[in-house]
Write a protein that holds these residues in place. Structure first.
Motif, PDB file in Angstrom:
ATOM      1  N   UNK A 219       0.839  -1.204   0.000  1.00  0.00           N
ATOM      2  CA  UNK A 219       0.000   0.000   0.000  1.00  0.00           C
ATOM      3  C   UNK A 219       0.872   1.252   0.000  1.00  0.00           C
ATOM      4  N   UNK A 220       0.494   2.214  -0.828  1.00  0.00           N
ATOM      5  CA  UNK A 220       1.265   3.455  -0.973  1.00  0.00           C
ATOM      6  C   UNK A 220       0.414   4.698  -0.757  1.00  0.00           C
ATOM      7  N   UNK A 221      -0.870   4.537  -0.468  1.00  0.00           N
ATOM      8  CA  UNK A 221      -1.745   5.699  -0.374  1.00  0.00           C
ATOM      9  C   UNK A 221      -1.350   6.645   0.759  1.00  0.00           C
ATOM     10  N   UNK A 222      -0.619   6.150   1.769  1.00  0.00           N
ATOM     11  CA  UNK A 222      -0.178   7.026   2.854  1.00  0.00           C
ATOM     12  C   UNK A 222       0.826   8.066   2.379  1.00  0.00           C
ATOM     13  N   UNK A 223       1.414   7.854   1.210  1.00  0.00           N
ATOM     14  CA  UNK A 223       2.420   8.792   0.693  1.00  0.00           C
ATOM     15  C   UNK A 223       1.815   9.861  -0.216  1.00  0.00           C
ATOM     16  N   UNK A 224       0.527   9.772  -0.498  1.00  0.00           N
ATOM     17  CA  UNK A 224      -0.099  10.767  -1.379  1.00  0.00           C
ATOM     18  C   UNK A 224       0.035  12.165  -0.788  1.00  0.00           C
ATOM     19  N   UNK A 225      -0.315  12.335   0.488  1.00  0.00           N
ATOM     20  CA  UNK A 225      -0.235  13.646   1.131  1.00  0.00           C
ATOM     21  C   UNK A 225       1.162  14.224   1.114  1.00  0.00           C
ATOM     22  N   UNK A 226       2.194  13.483   1.572  1.00  0.00           N
ATOM     23  CA  UNK A 226       3.558  14.009   1.530  1.00  0.00           C
ATOM     24  C   UNK A 226       4.029  14.359   0.122  1.00  0.00           C
ATOM     25  N   UNK A 227       3.672  13.551  -0.861  1.00  0.00           N
ATOM     26  CA  UNK A 227       4.094  13.857  -2.236  1.00  0.00           C
ATOM     27  C   UNK A 227       3.388  15.110  -2.754  1.00  0.00           C
ATOM     28  N   UNK A 236      -2.851  11.535  -6.492  1.00  0.00           N
ATOM     29  CA  UNK A 236      -4.162  11.243  -5.921  1.00  0.00           C
ATOM     30  C   UNK A 236      -4.171   9.830  -5.337  1.00  0.00           C
ATOM     31  N   UNK A 237      -5.116   9.576  -4.446  1.00  0.00           N
ATOM     32  CA  UNK A 237      -5.284   8.240  -3.882  1.00  0.00           C
ATOM     33  C   UNK A 237      -6.189   7.419  -4.793  1.00  0.00           C
ATOM     34  N   UNK A 238      -5.715   6.263  -5.210  1.00  0.00           N
ATOM     35  CA  UNK A 238      -6.485   5.351  -6.053  1.00  0.00           C
ATOM     36  C   UNK A 238      -6.343   3.945  -5.469  1.00  0.00           C
ATOM     37  N   UNK A 239      -7.031   2.991  -6.061  1.00  0.00           N
ATOM     38  CA  UNK A 239      -7.052   1.635  -5.500  1.00  0.00           C
ATOM     39  C   UNK A 239      -6.829   0.588  -6.580  1.00  0.00           C
ATOM     40  N   UNK A 240      -5.869  -0.306  -6.329  1.00  0.00           N
ATOM     41  CA  UNK A 240      -5.760  -1.518  -7.143  1.00  0.00           C
ATOM     42  C   UNK A 240      -6.905  -2.427  -6.705  1.00  0.00           C
TER      43      UNK A 240
END
Length: 321
Positions: A219-227, A236-240
């Motif tokens: 999971x990488x969605x936690x890095x959306x905000x910092x990026x 943006x946050x998306x989902x596999x």
């Protein structure tokens, strides 16, 4: 000897004239040849470029699209700026870097303009399902396939790795500059412990790998905000989704838009013609690139800091108001 009648001669002459005029009406302007910087053979940009070339070729327009294989986003933007291509595909983060003159681009690429945001890339970080890596922090000291030099994958991979590094520390991985095919082979053979990829869902080569080697996608969605805070709001946050790559549960990750770009000096009429084909044939263009994607005007004009080409702006005003 029977001679043709005056009426037959006149009819033949009129028929020939009509044929000639019809030929002229089909191509009232010289055919314009545009080079489209895409990506490596077998990749989604290359597939999109070939599909666009076929669609334009079938349209009857005096326009020819010539797809050119490249390393992808960063290389494409440099080619567009230097004039070795008239059109290009690139990820949104790399495109904003080019326009603003940051990171891989020491000076702003003033002639880079957007025609459309065409679809979203999903960032994949894949590891063997039976291995010890469960989070980005676990990659410290481990070999990771982090995208080919000149690719957009490399941009997002390096940014994620740096976001995961301790303050003031080095990137938590041994980055290997590999494209998709070598990355897949390296993960399969155990030469790397993880691979980054940014593309449509599902990506066929990753689906094939998952059938040979069970995969875990981190999971990488936690890095959306910092990026977004550090680089640009293009992330943006998306989902596999569950079901792809053998996933039993959805996995949150990072989405990055893809832009179809043009040099600012491409004629406005050519851009309008090209966009007519893109919107008429978007299903064909995206079929081999990403499942379930749609191309809609409100989505297409969202190109952030990358300005729309004047011809693109005129097209959207004329067609959609």
């Amino acid at each position: 000897m029977n001679r043709p009648s005056r009426r037959a001669v006149l009819a033949a002459g009129l028929g020939a004239t009509a044929t000639a005029l019809a030929g002229c009406s089909r191509h009232p302007r010289p055919v314009r040849r545009l080079r489209l910087a895409t990506g490596p053979e077998g990749g989604p940009y290359n597939a999109f470029g070939k599909a666009l070339a076929l669609a334009v070729g079938a349209s009857g327009l005096p326009l020819e699209i010539v797809p050119v294989s490249t390393a992808a986003s960063v290389d494409n933007l440099r080619g567009l700026d230097e004039g070795s291509a008239e059109l290009a595909l690139a990820m949104a983060d790399a495109a904003e870097d080019a326009v603003l003159g940051r990171d891989s681009f020491p000076t702003p690429a003033a002639g880079v303009t957007a025609l459309a945001r065409v679809y979203v890339n999903y960032t994949h970080l894949a590891v063997p399902a039976g291995g010890p890596v469960h989070a980005v922090a676990d990659l410290a000291g481990r070999p990771v396939a982090a995208g080919a030099p000149g690719s957009g994958v490399r941009v997002v991979a390096q940014r994620v790795l740096r976001a995961a590094a301790p303050a003031g520390g080095a990137a938590p991985a041994d980055e290997r500059p590999l494209g998709l095919a070598p990355s897949v082979a390296a993960l399969r053979d155990g030469a790397v412990d993880a691979l980054f990829w940014s593309g449509g869902v599902p990506t066929p080569s990753l689906s094939a790998l998952a059938r040979e080697l069970p995969l875990r996608f981190l999971p990488l969605d936690a890095y959306v905000g910092p990026l977004r805070a550090r680089h640009a709001p293009v992330y943006t946050a998306v989902t596999l989704p569950a079901g792809v790559y053998g996933l039993t549960d959805p996995v949150g990750t990072i989405g990055v838009g893809n832009y179809l770009l043009a040099r600012a000096d491409v004629a406005e009429g050519v851009v309008r013609d090209l966009l007519r084909v893109v919107f008429d044939r978007w299903r064909d263009l995206l079929r081999e690139v990403t499942a379930g994607a749609r191309l809609e005007p409100r989505f297409a004009i969202s190109t952030g800091r990358v300005p729309l080409h004047p011809g693109a702006a005129a097209y959207y005003r004329a067609v959609y108001g």
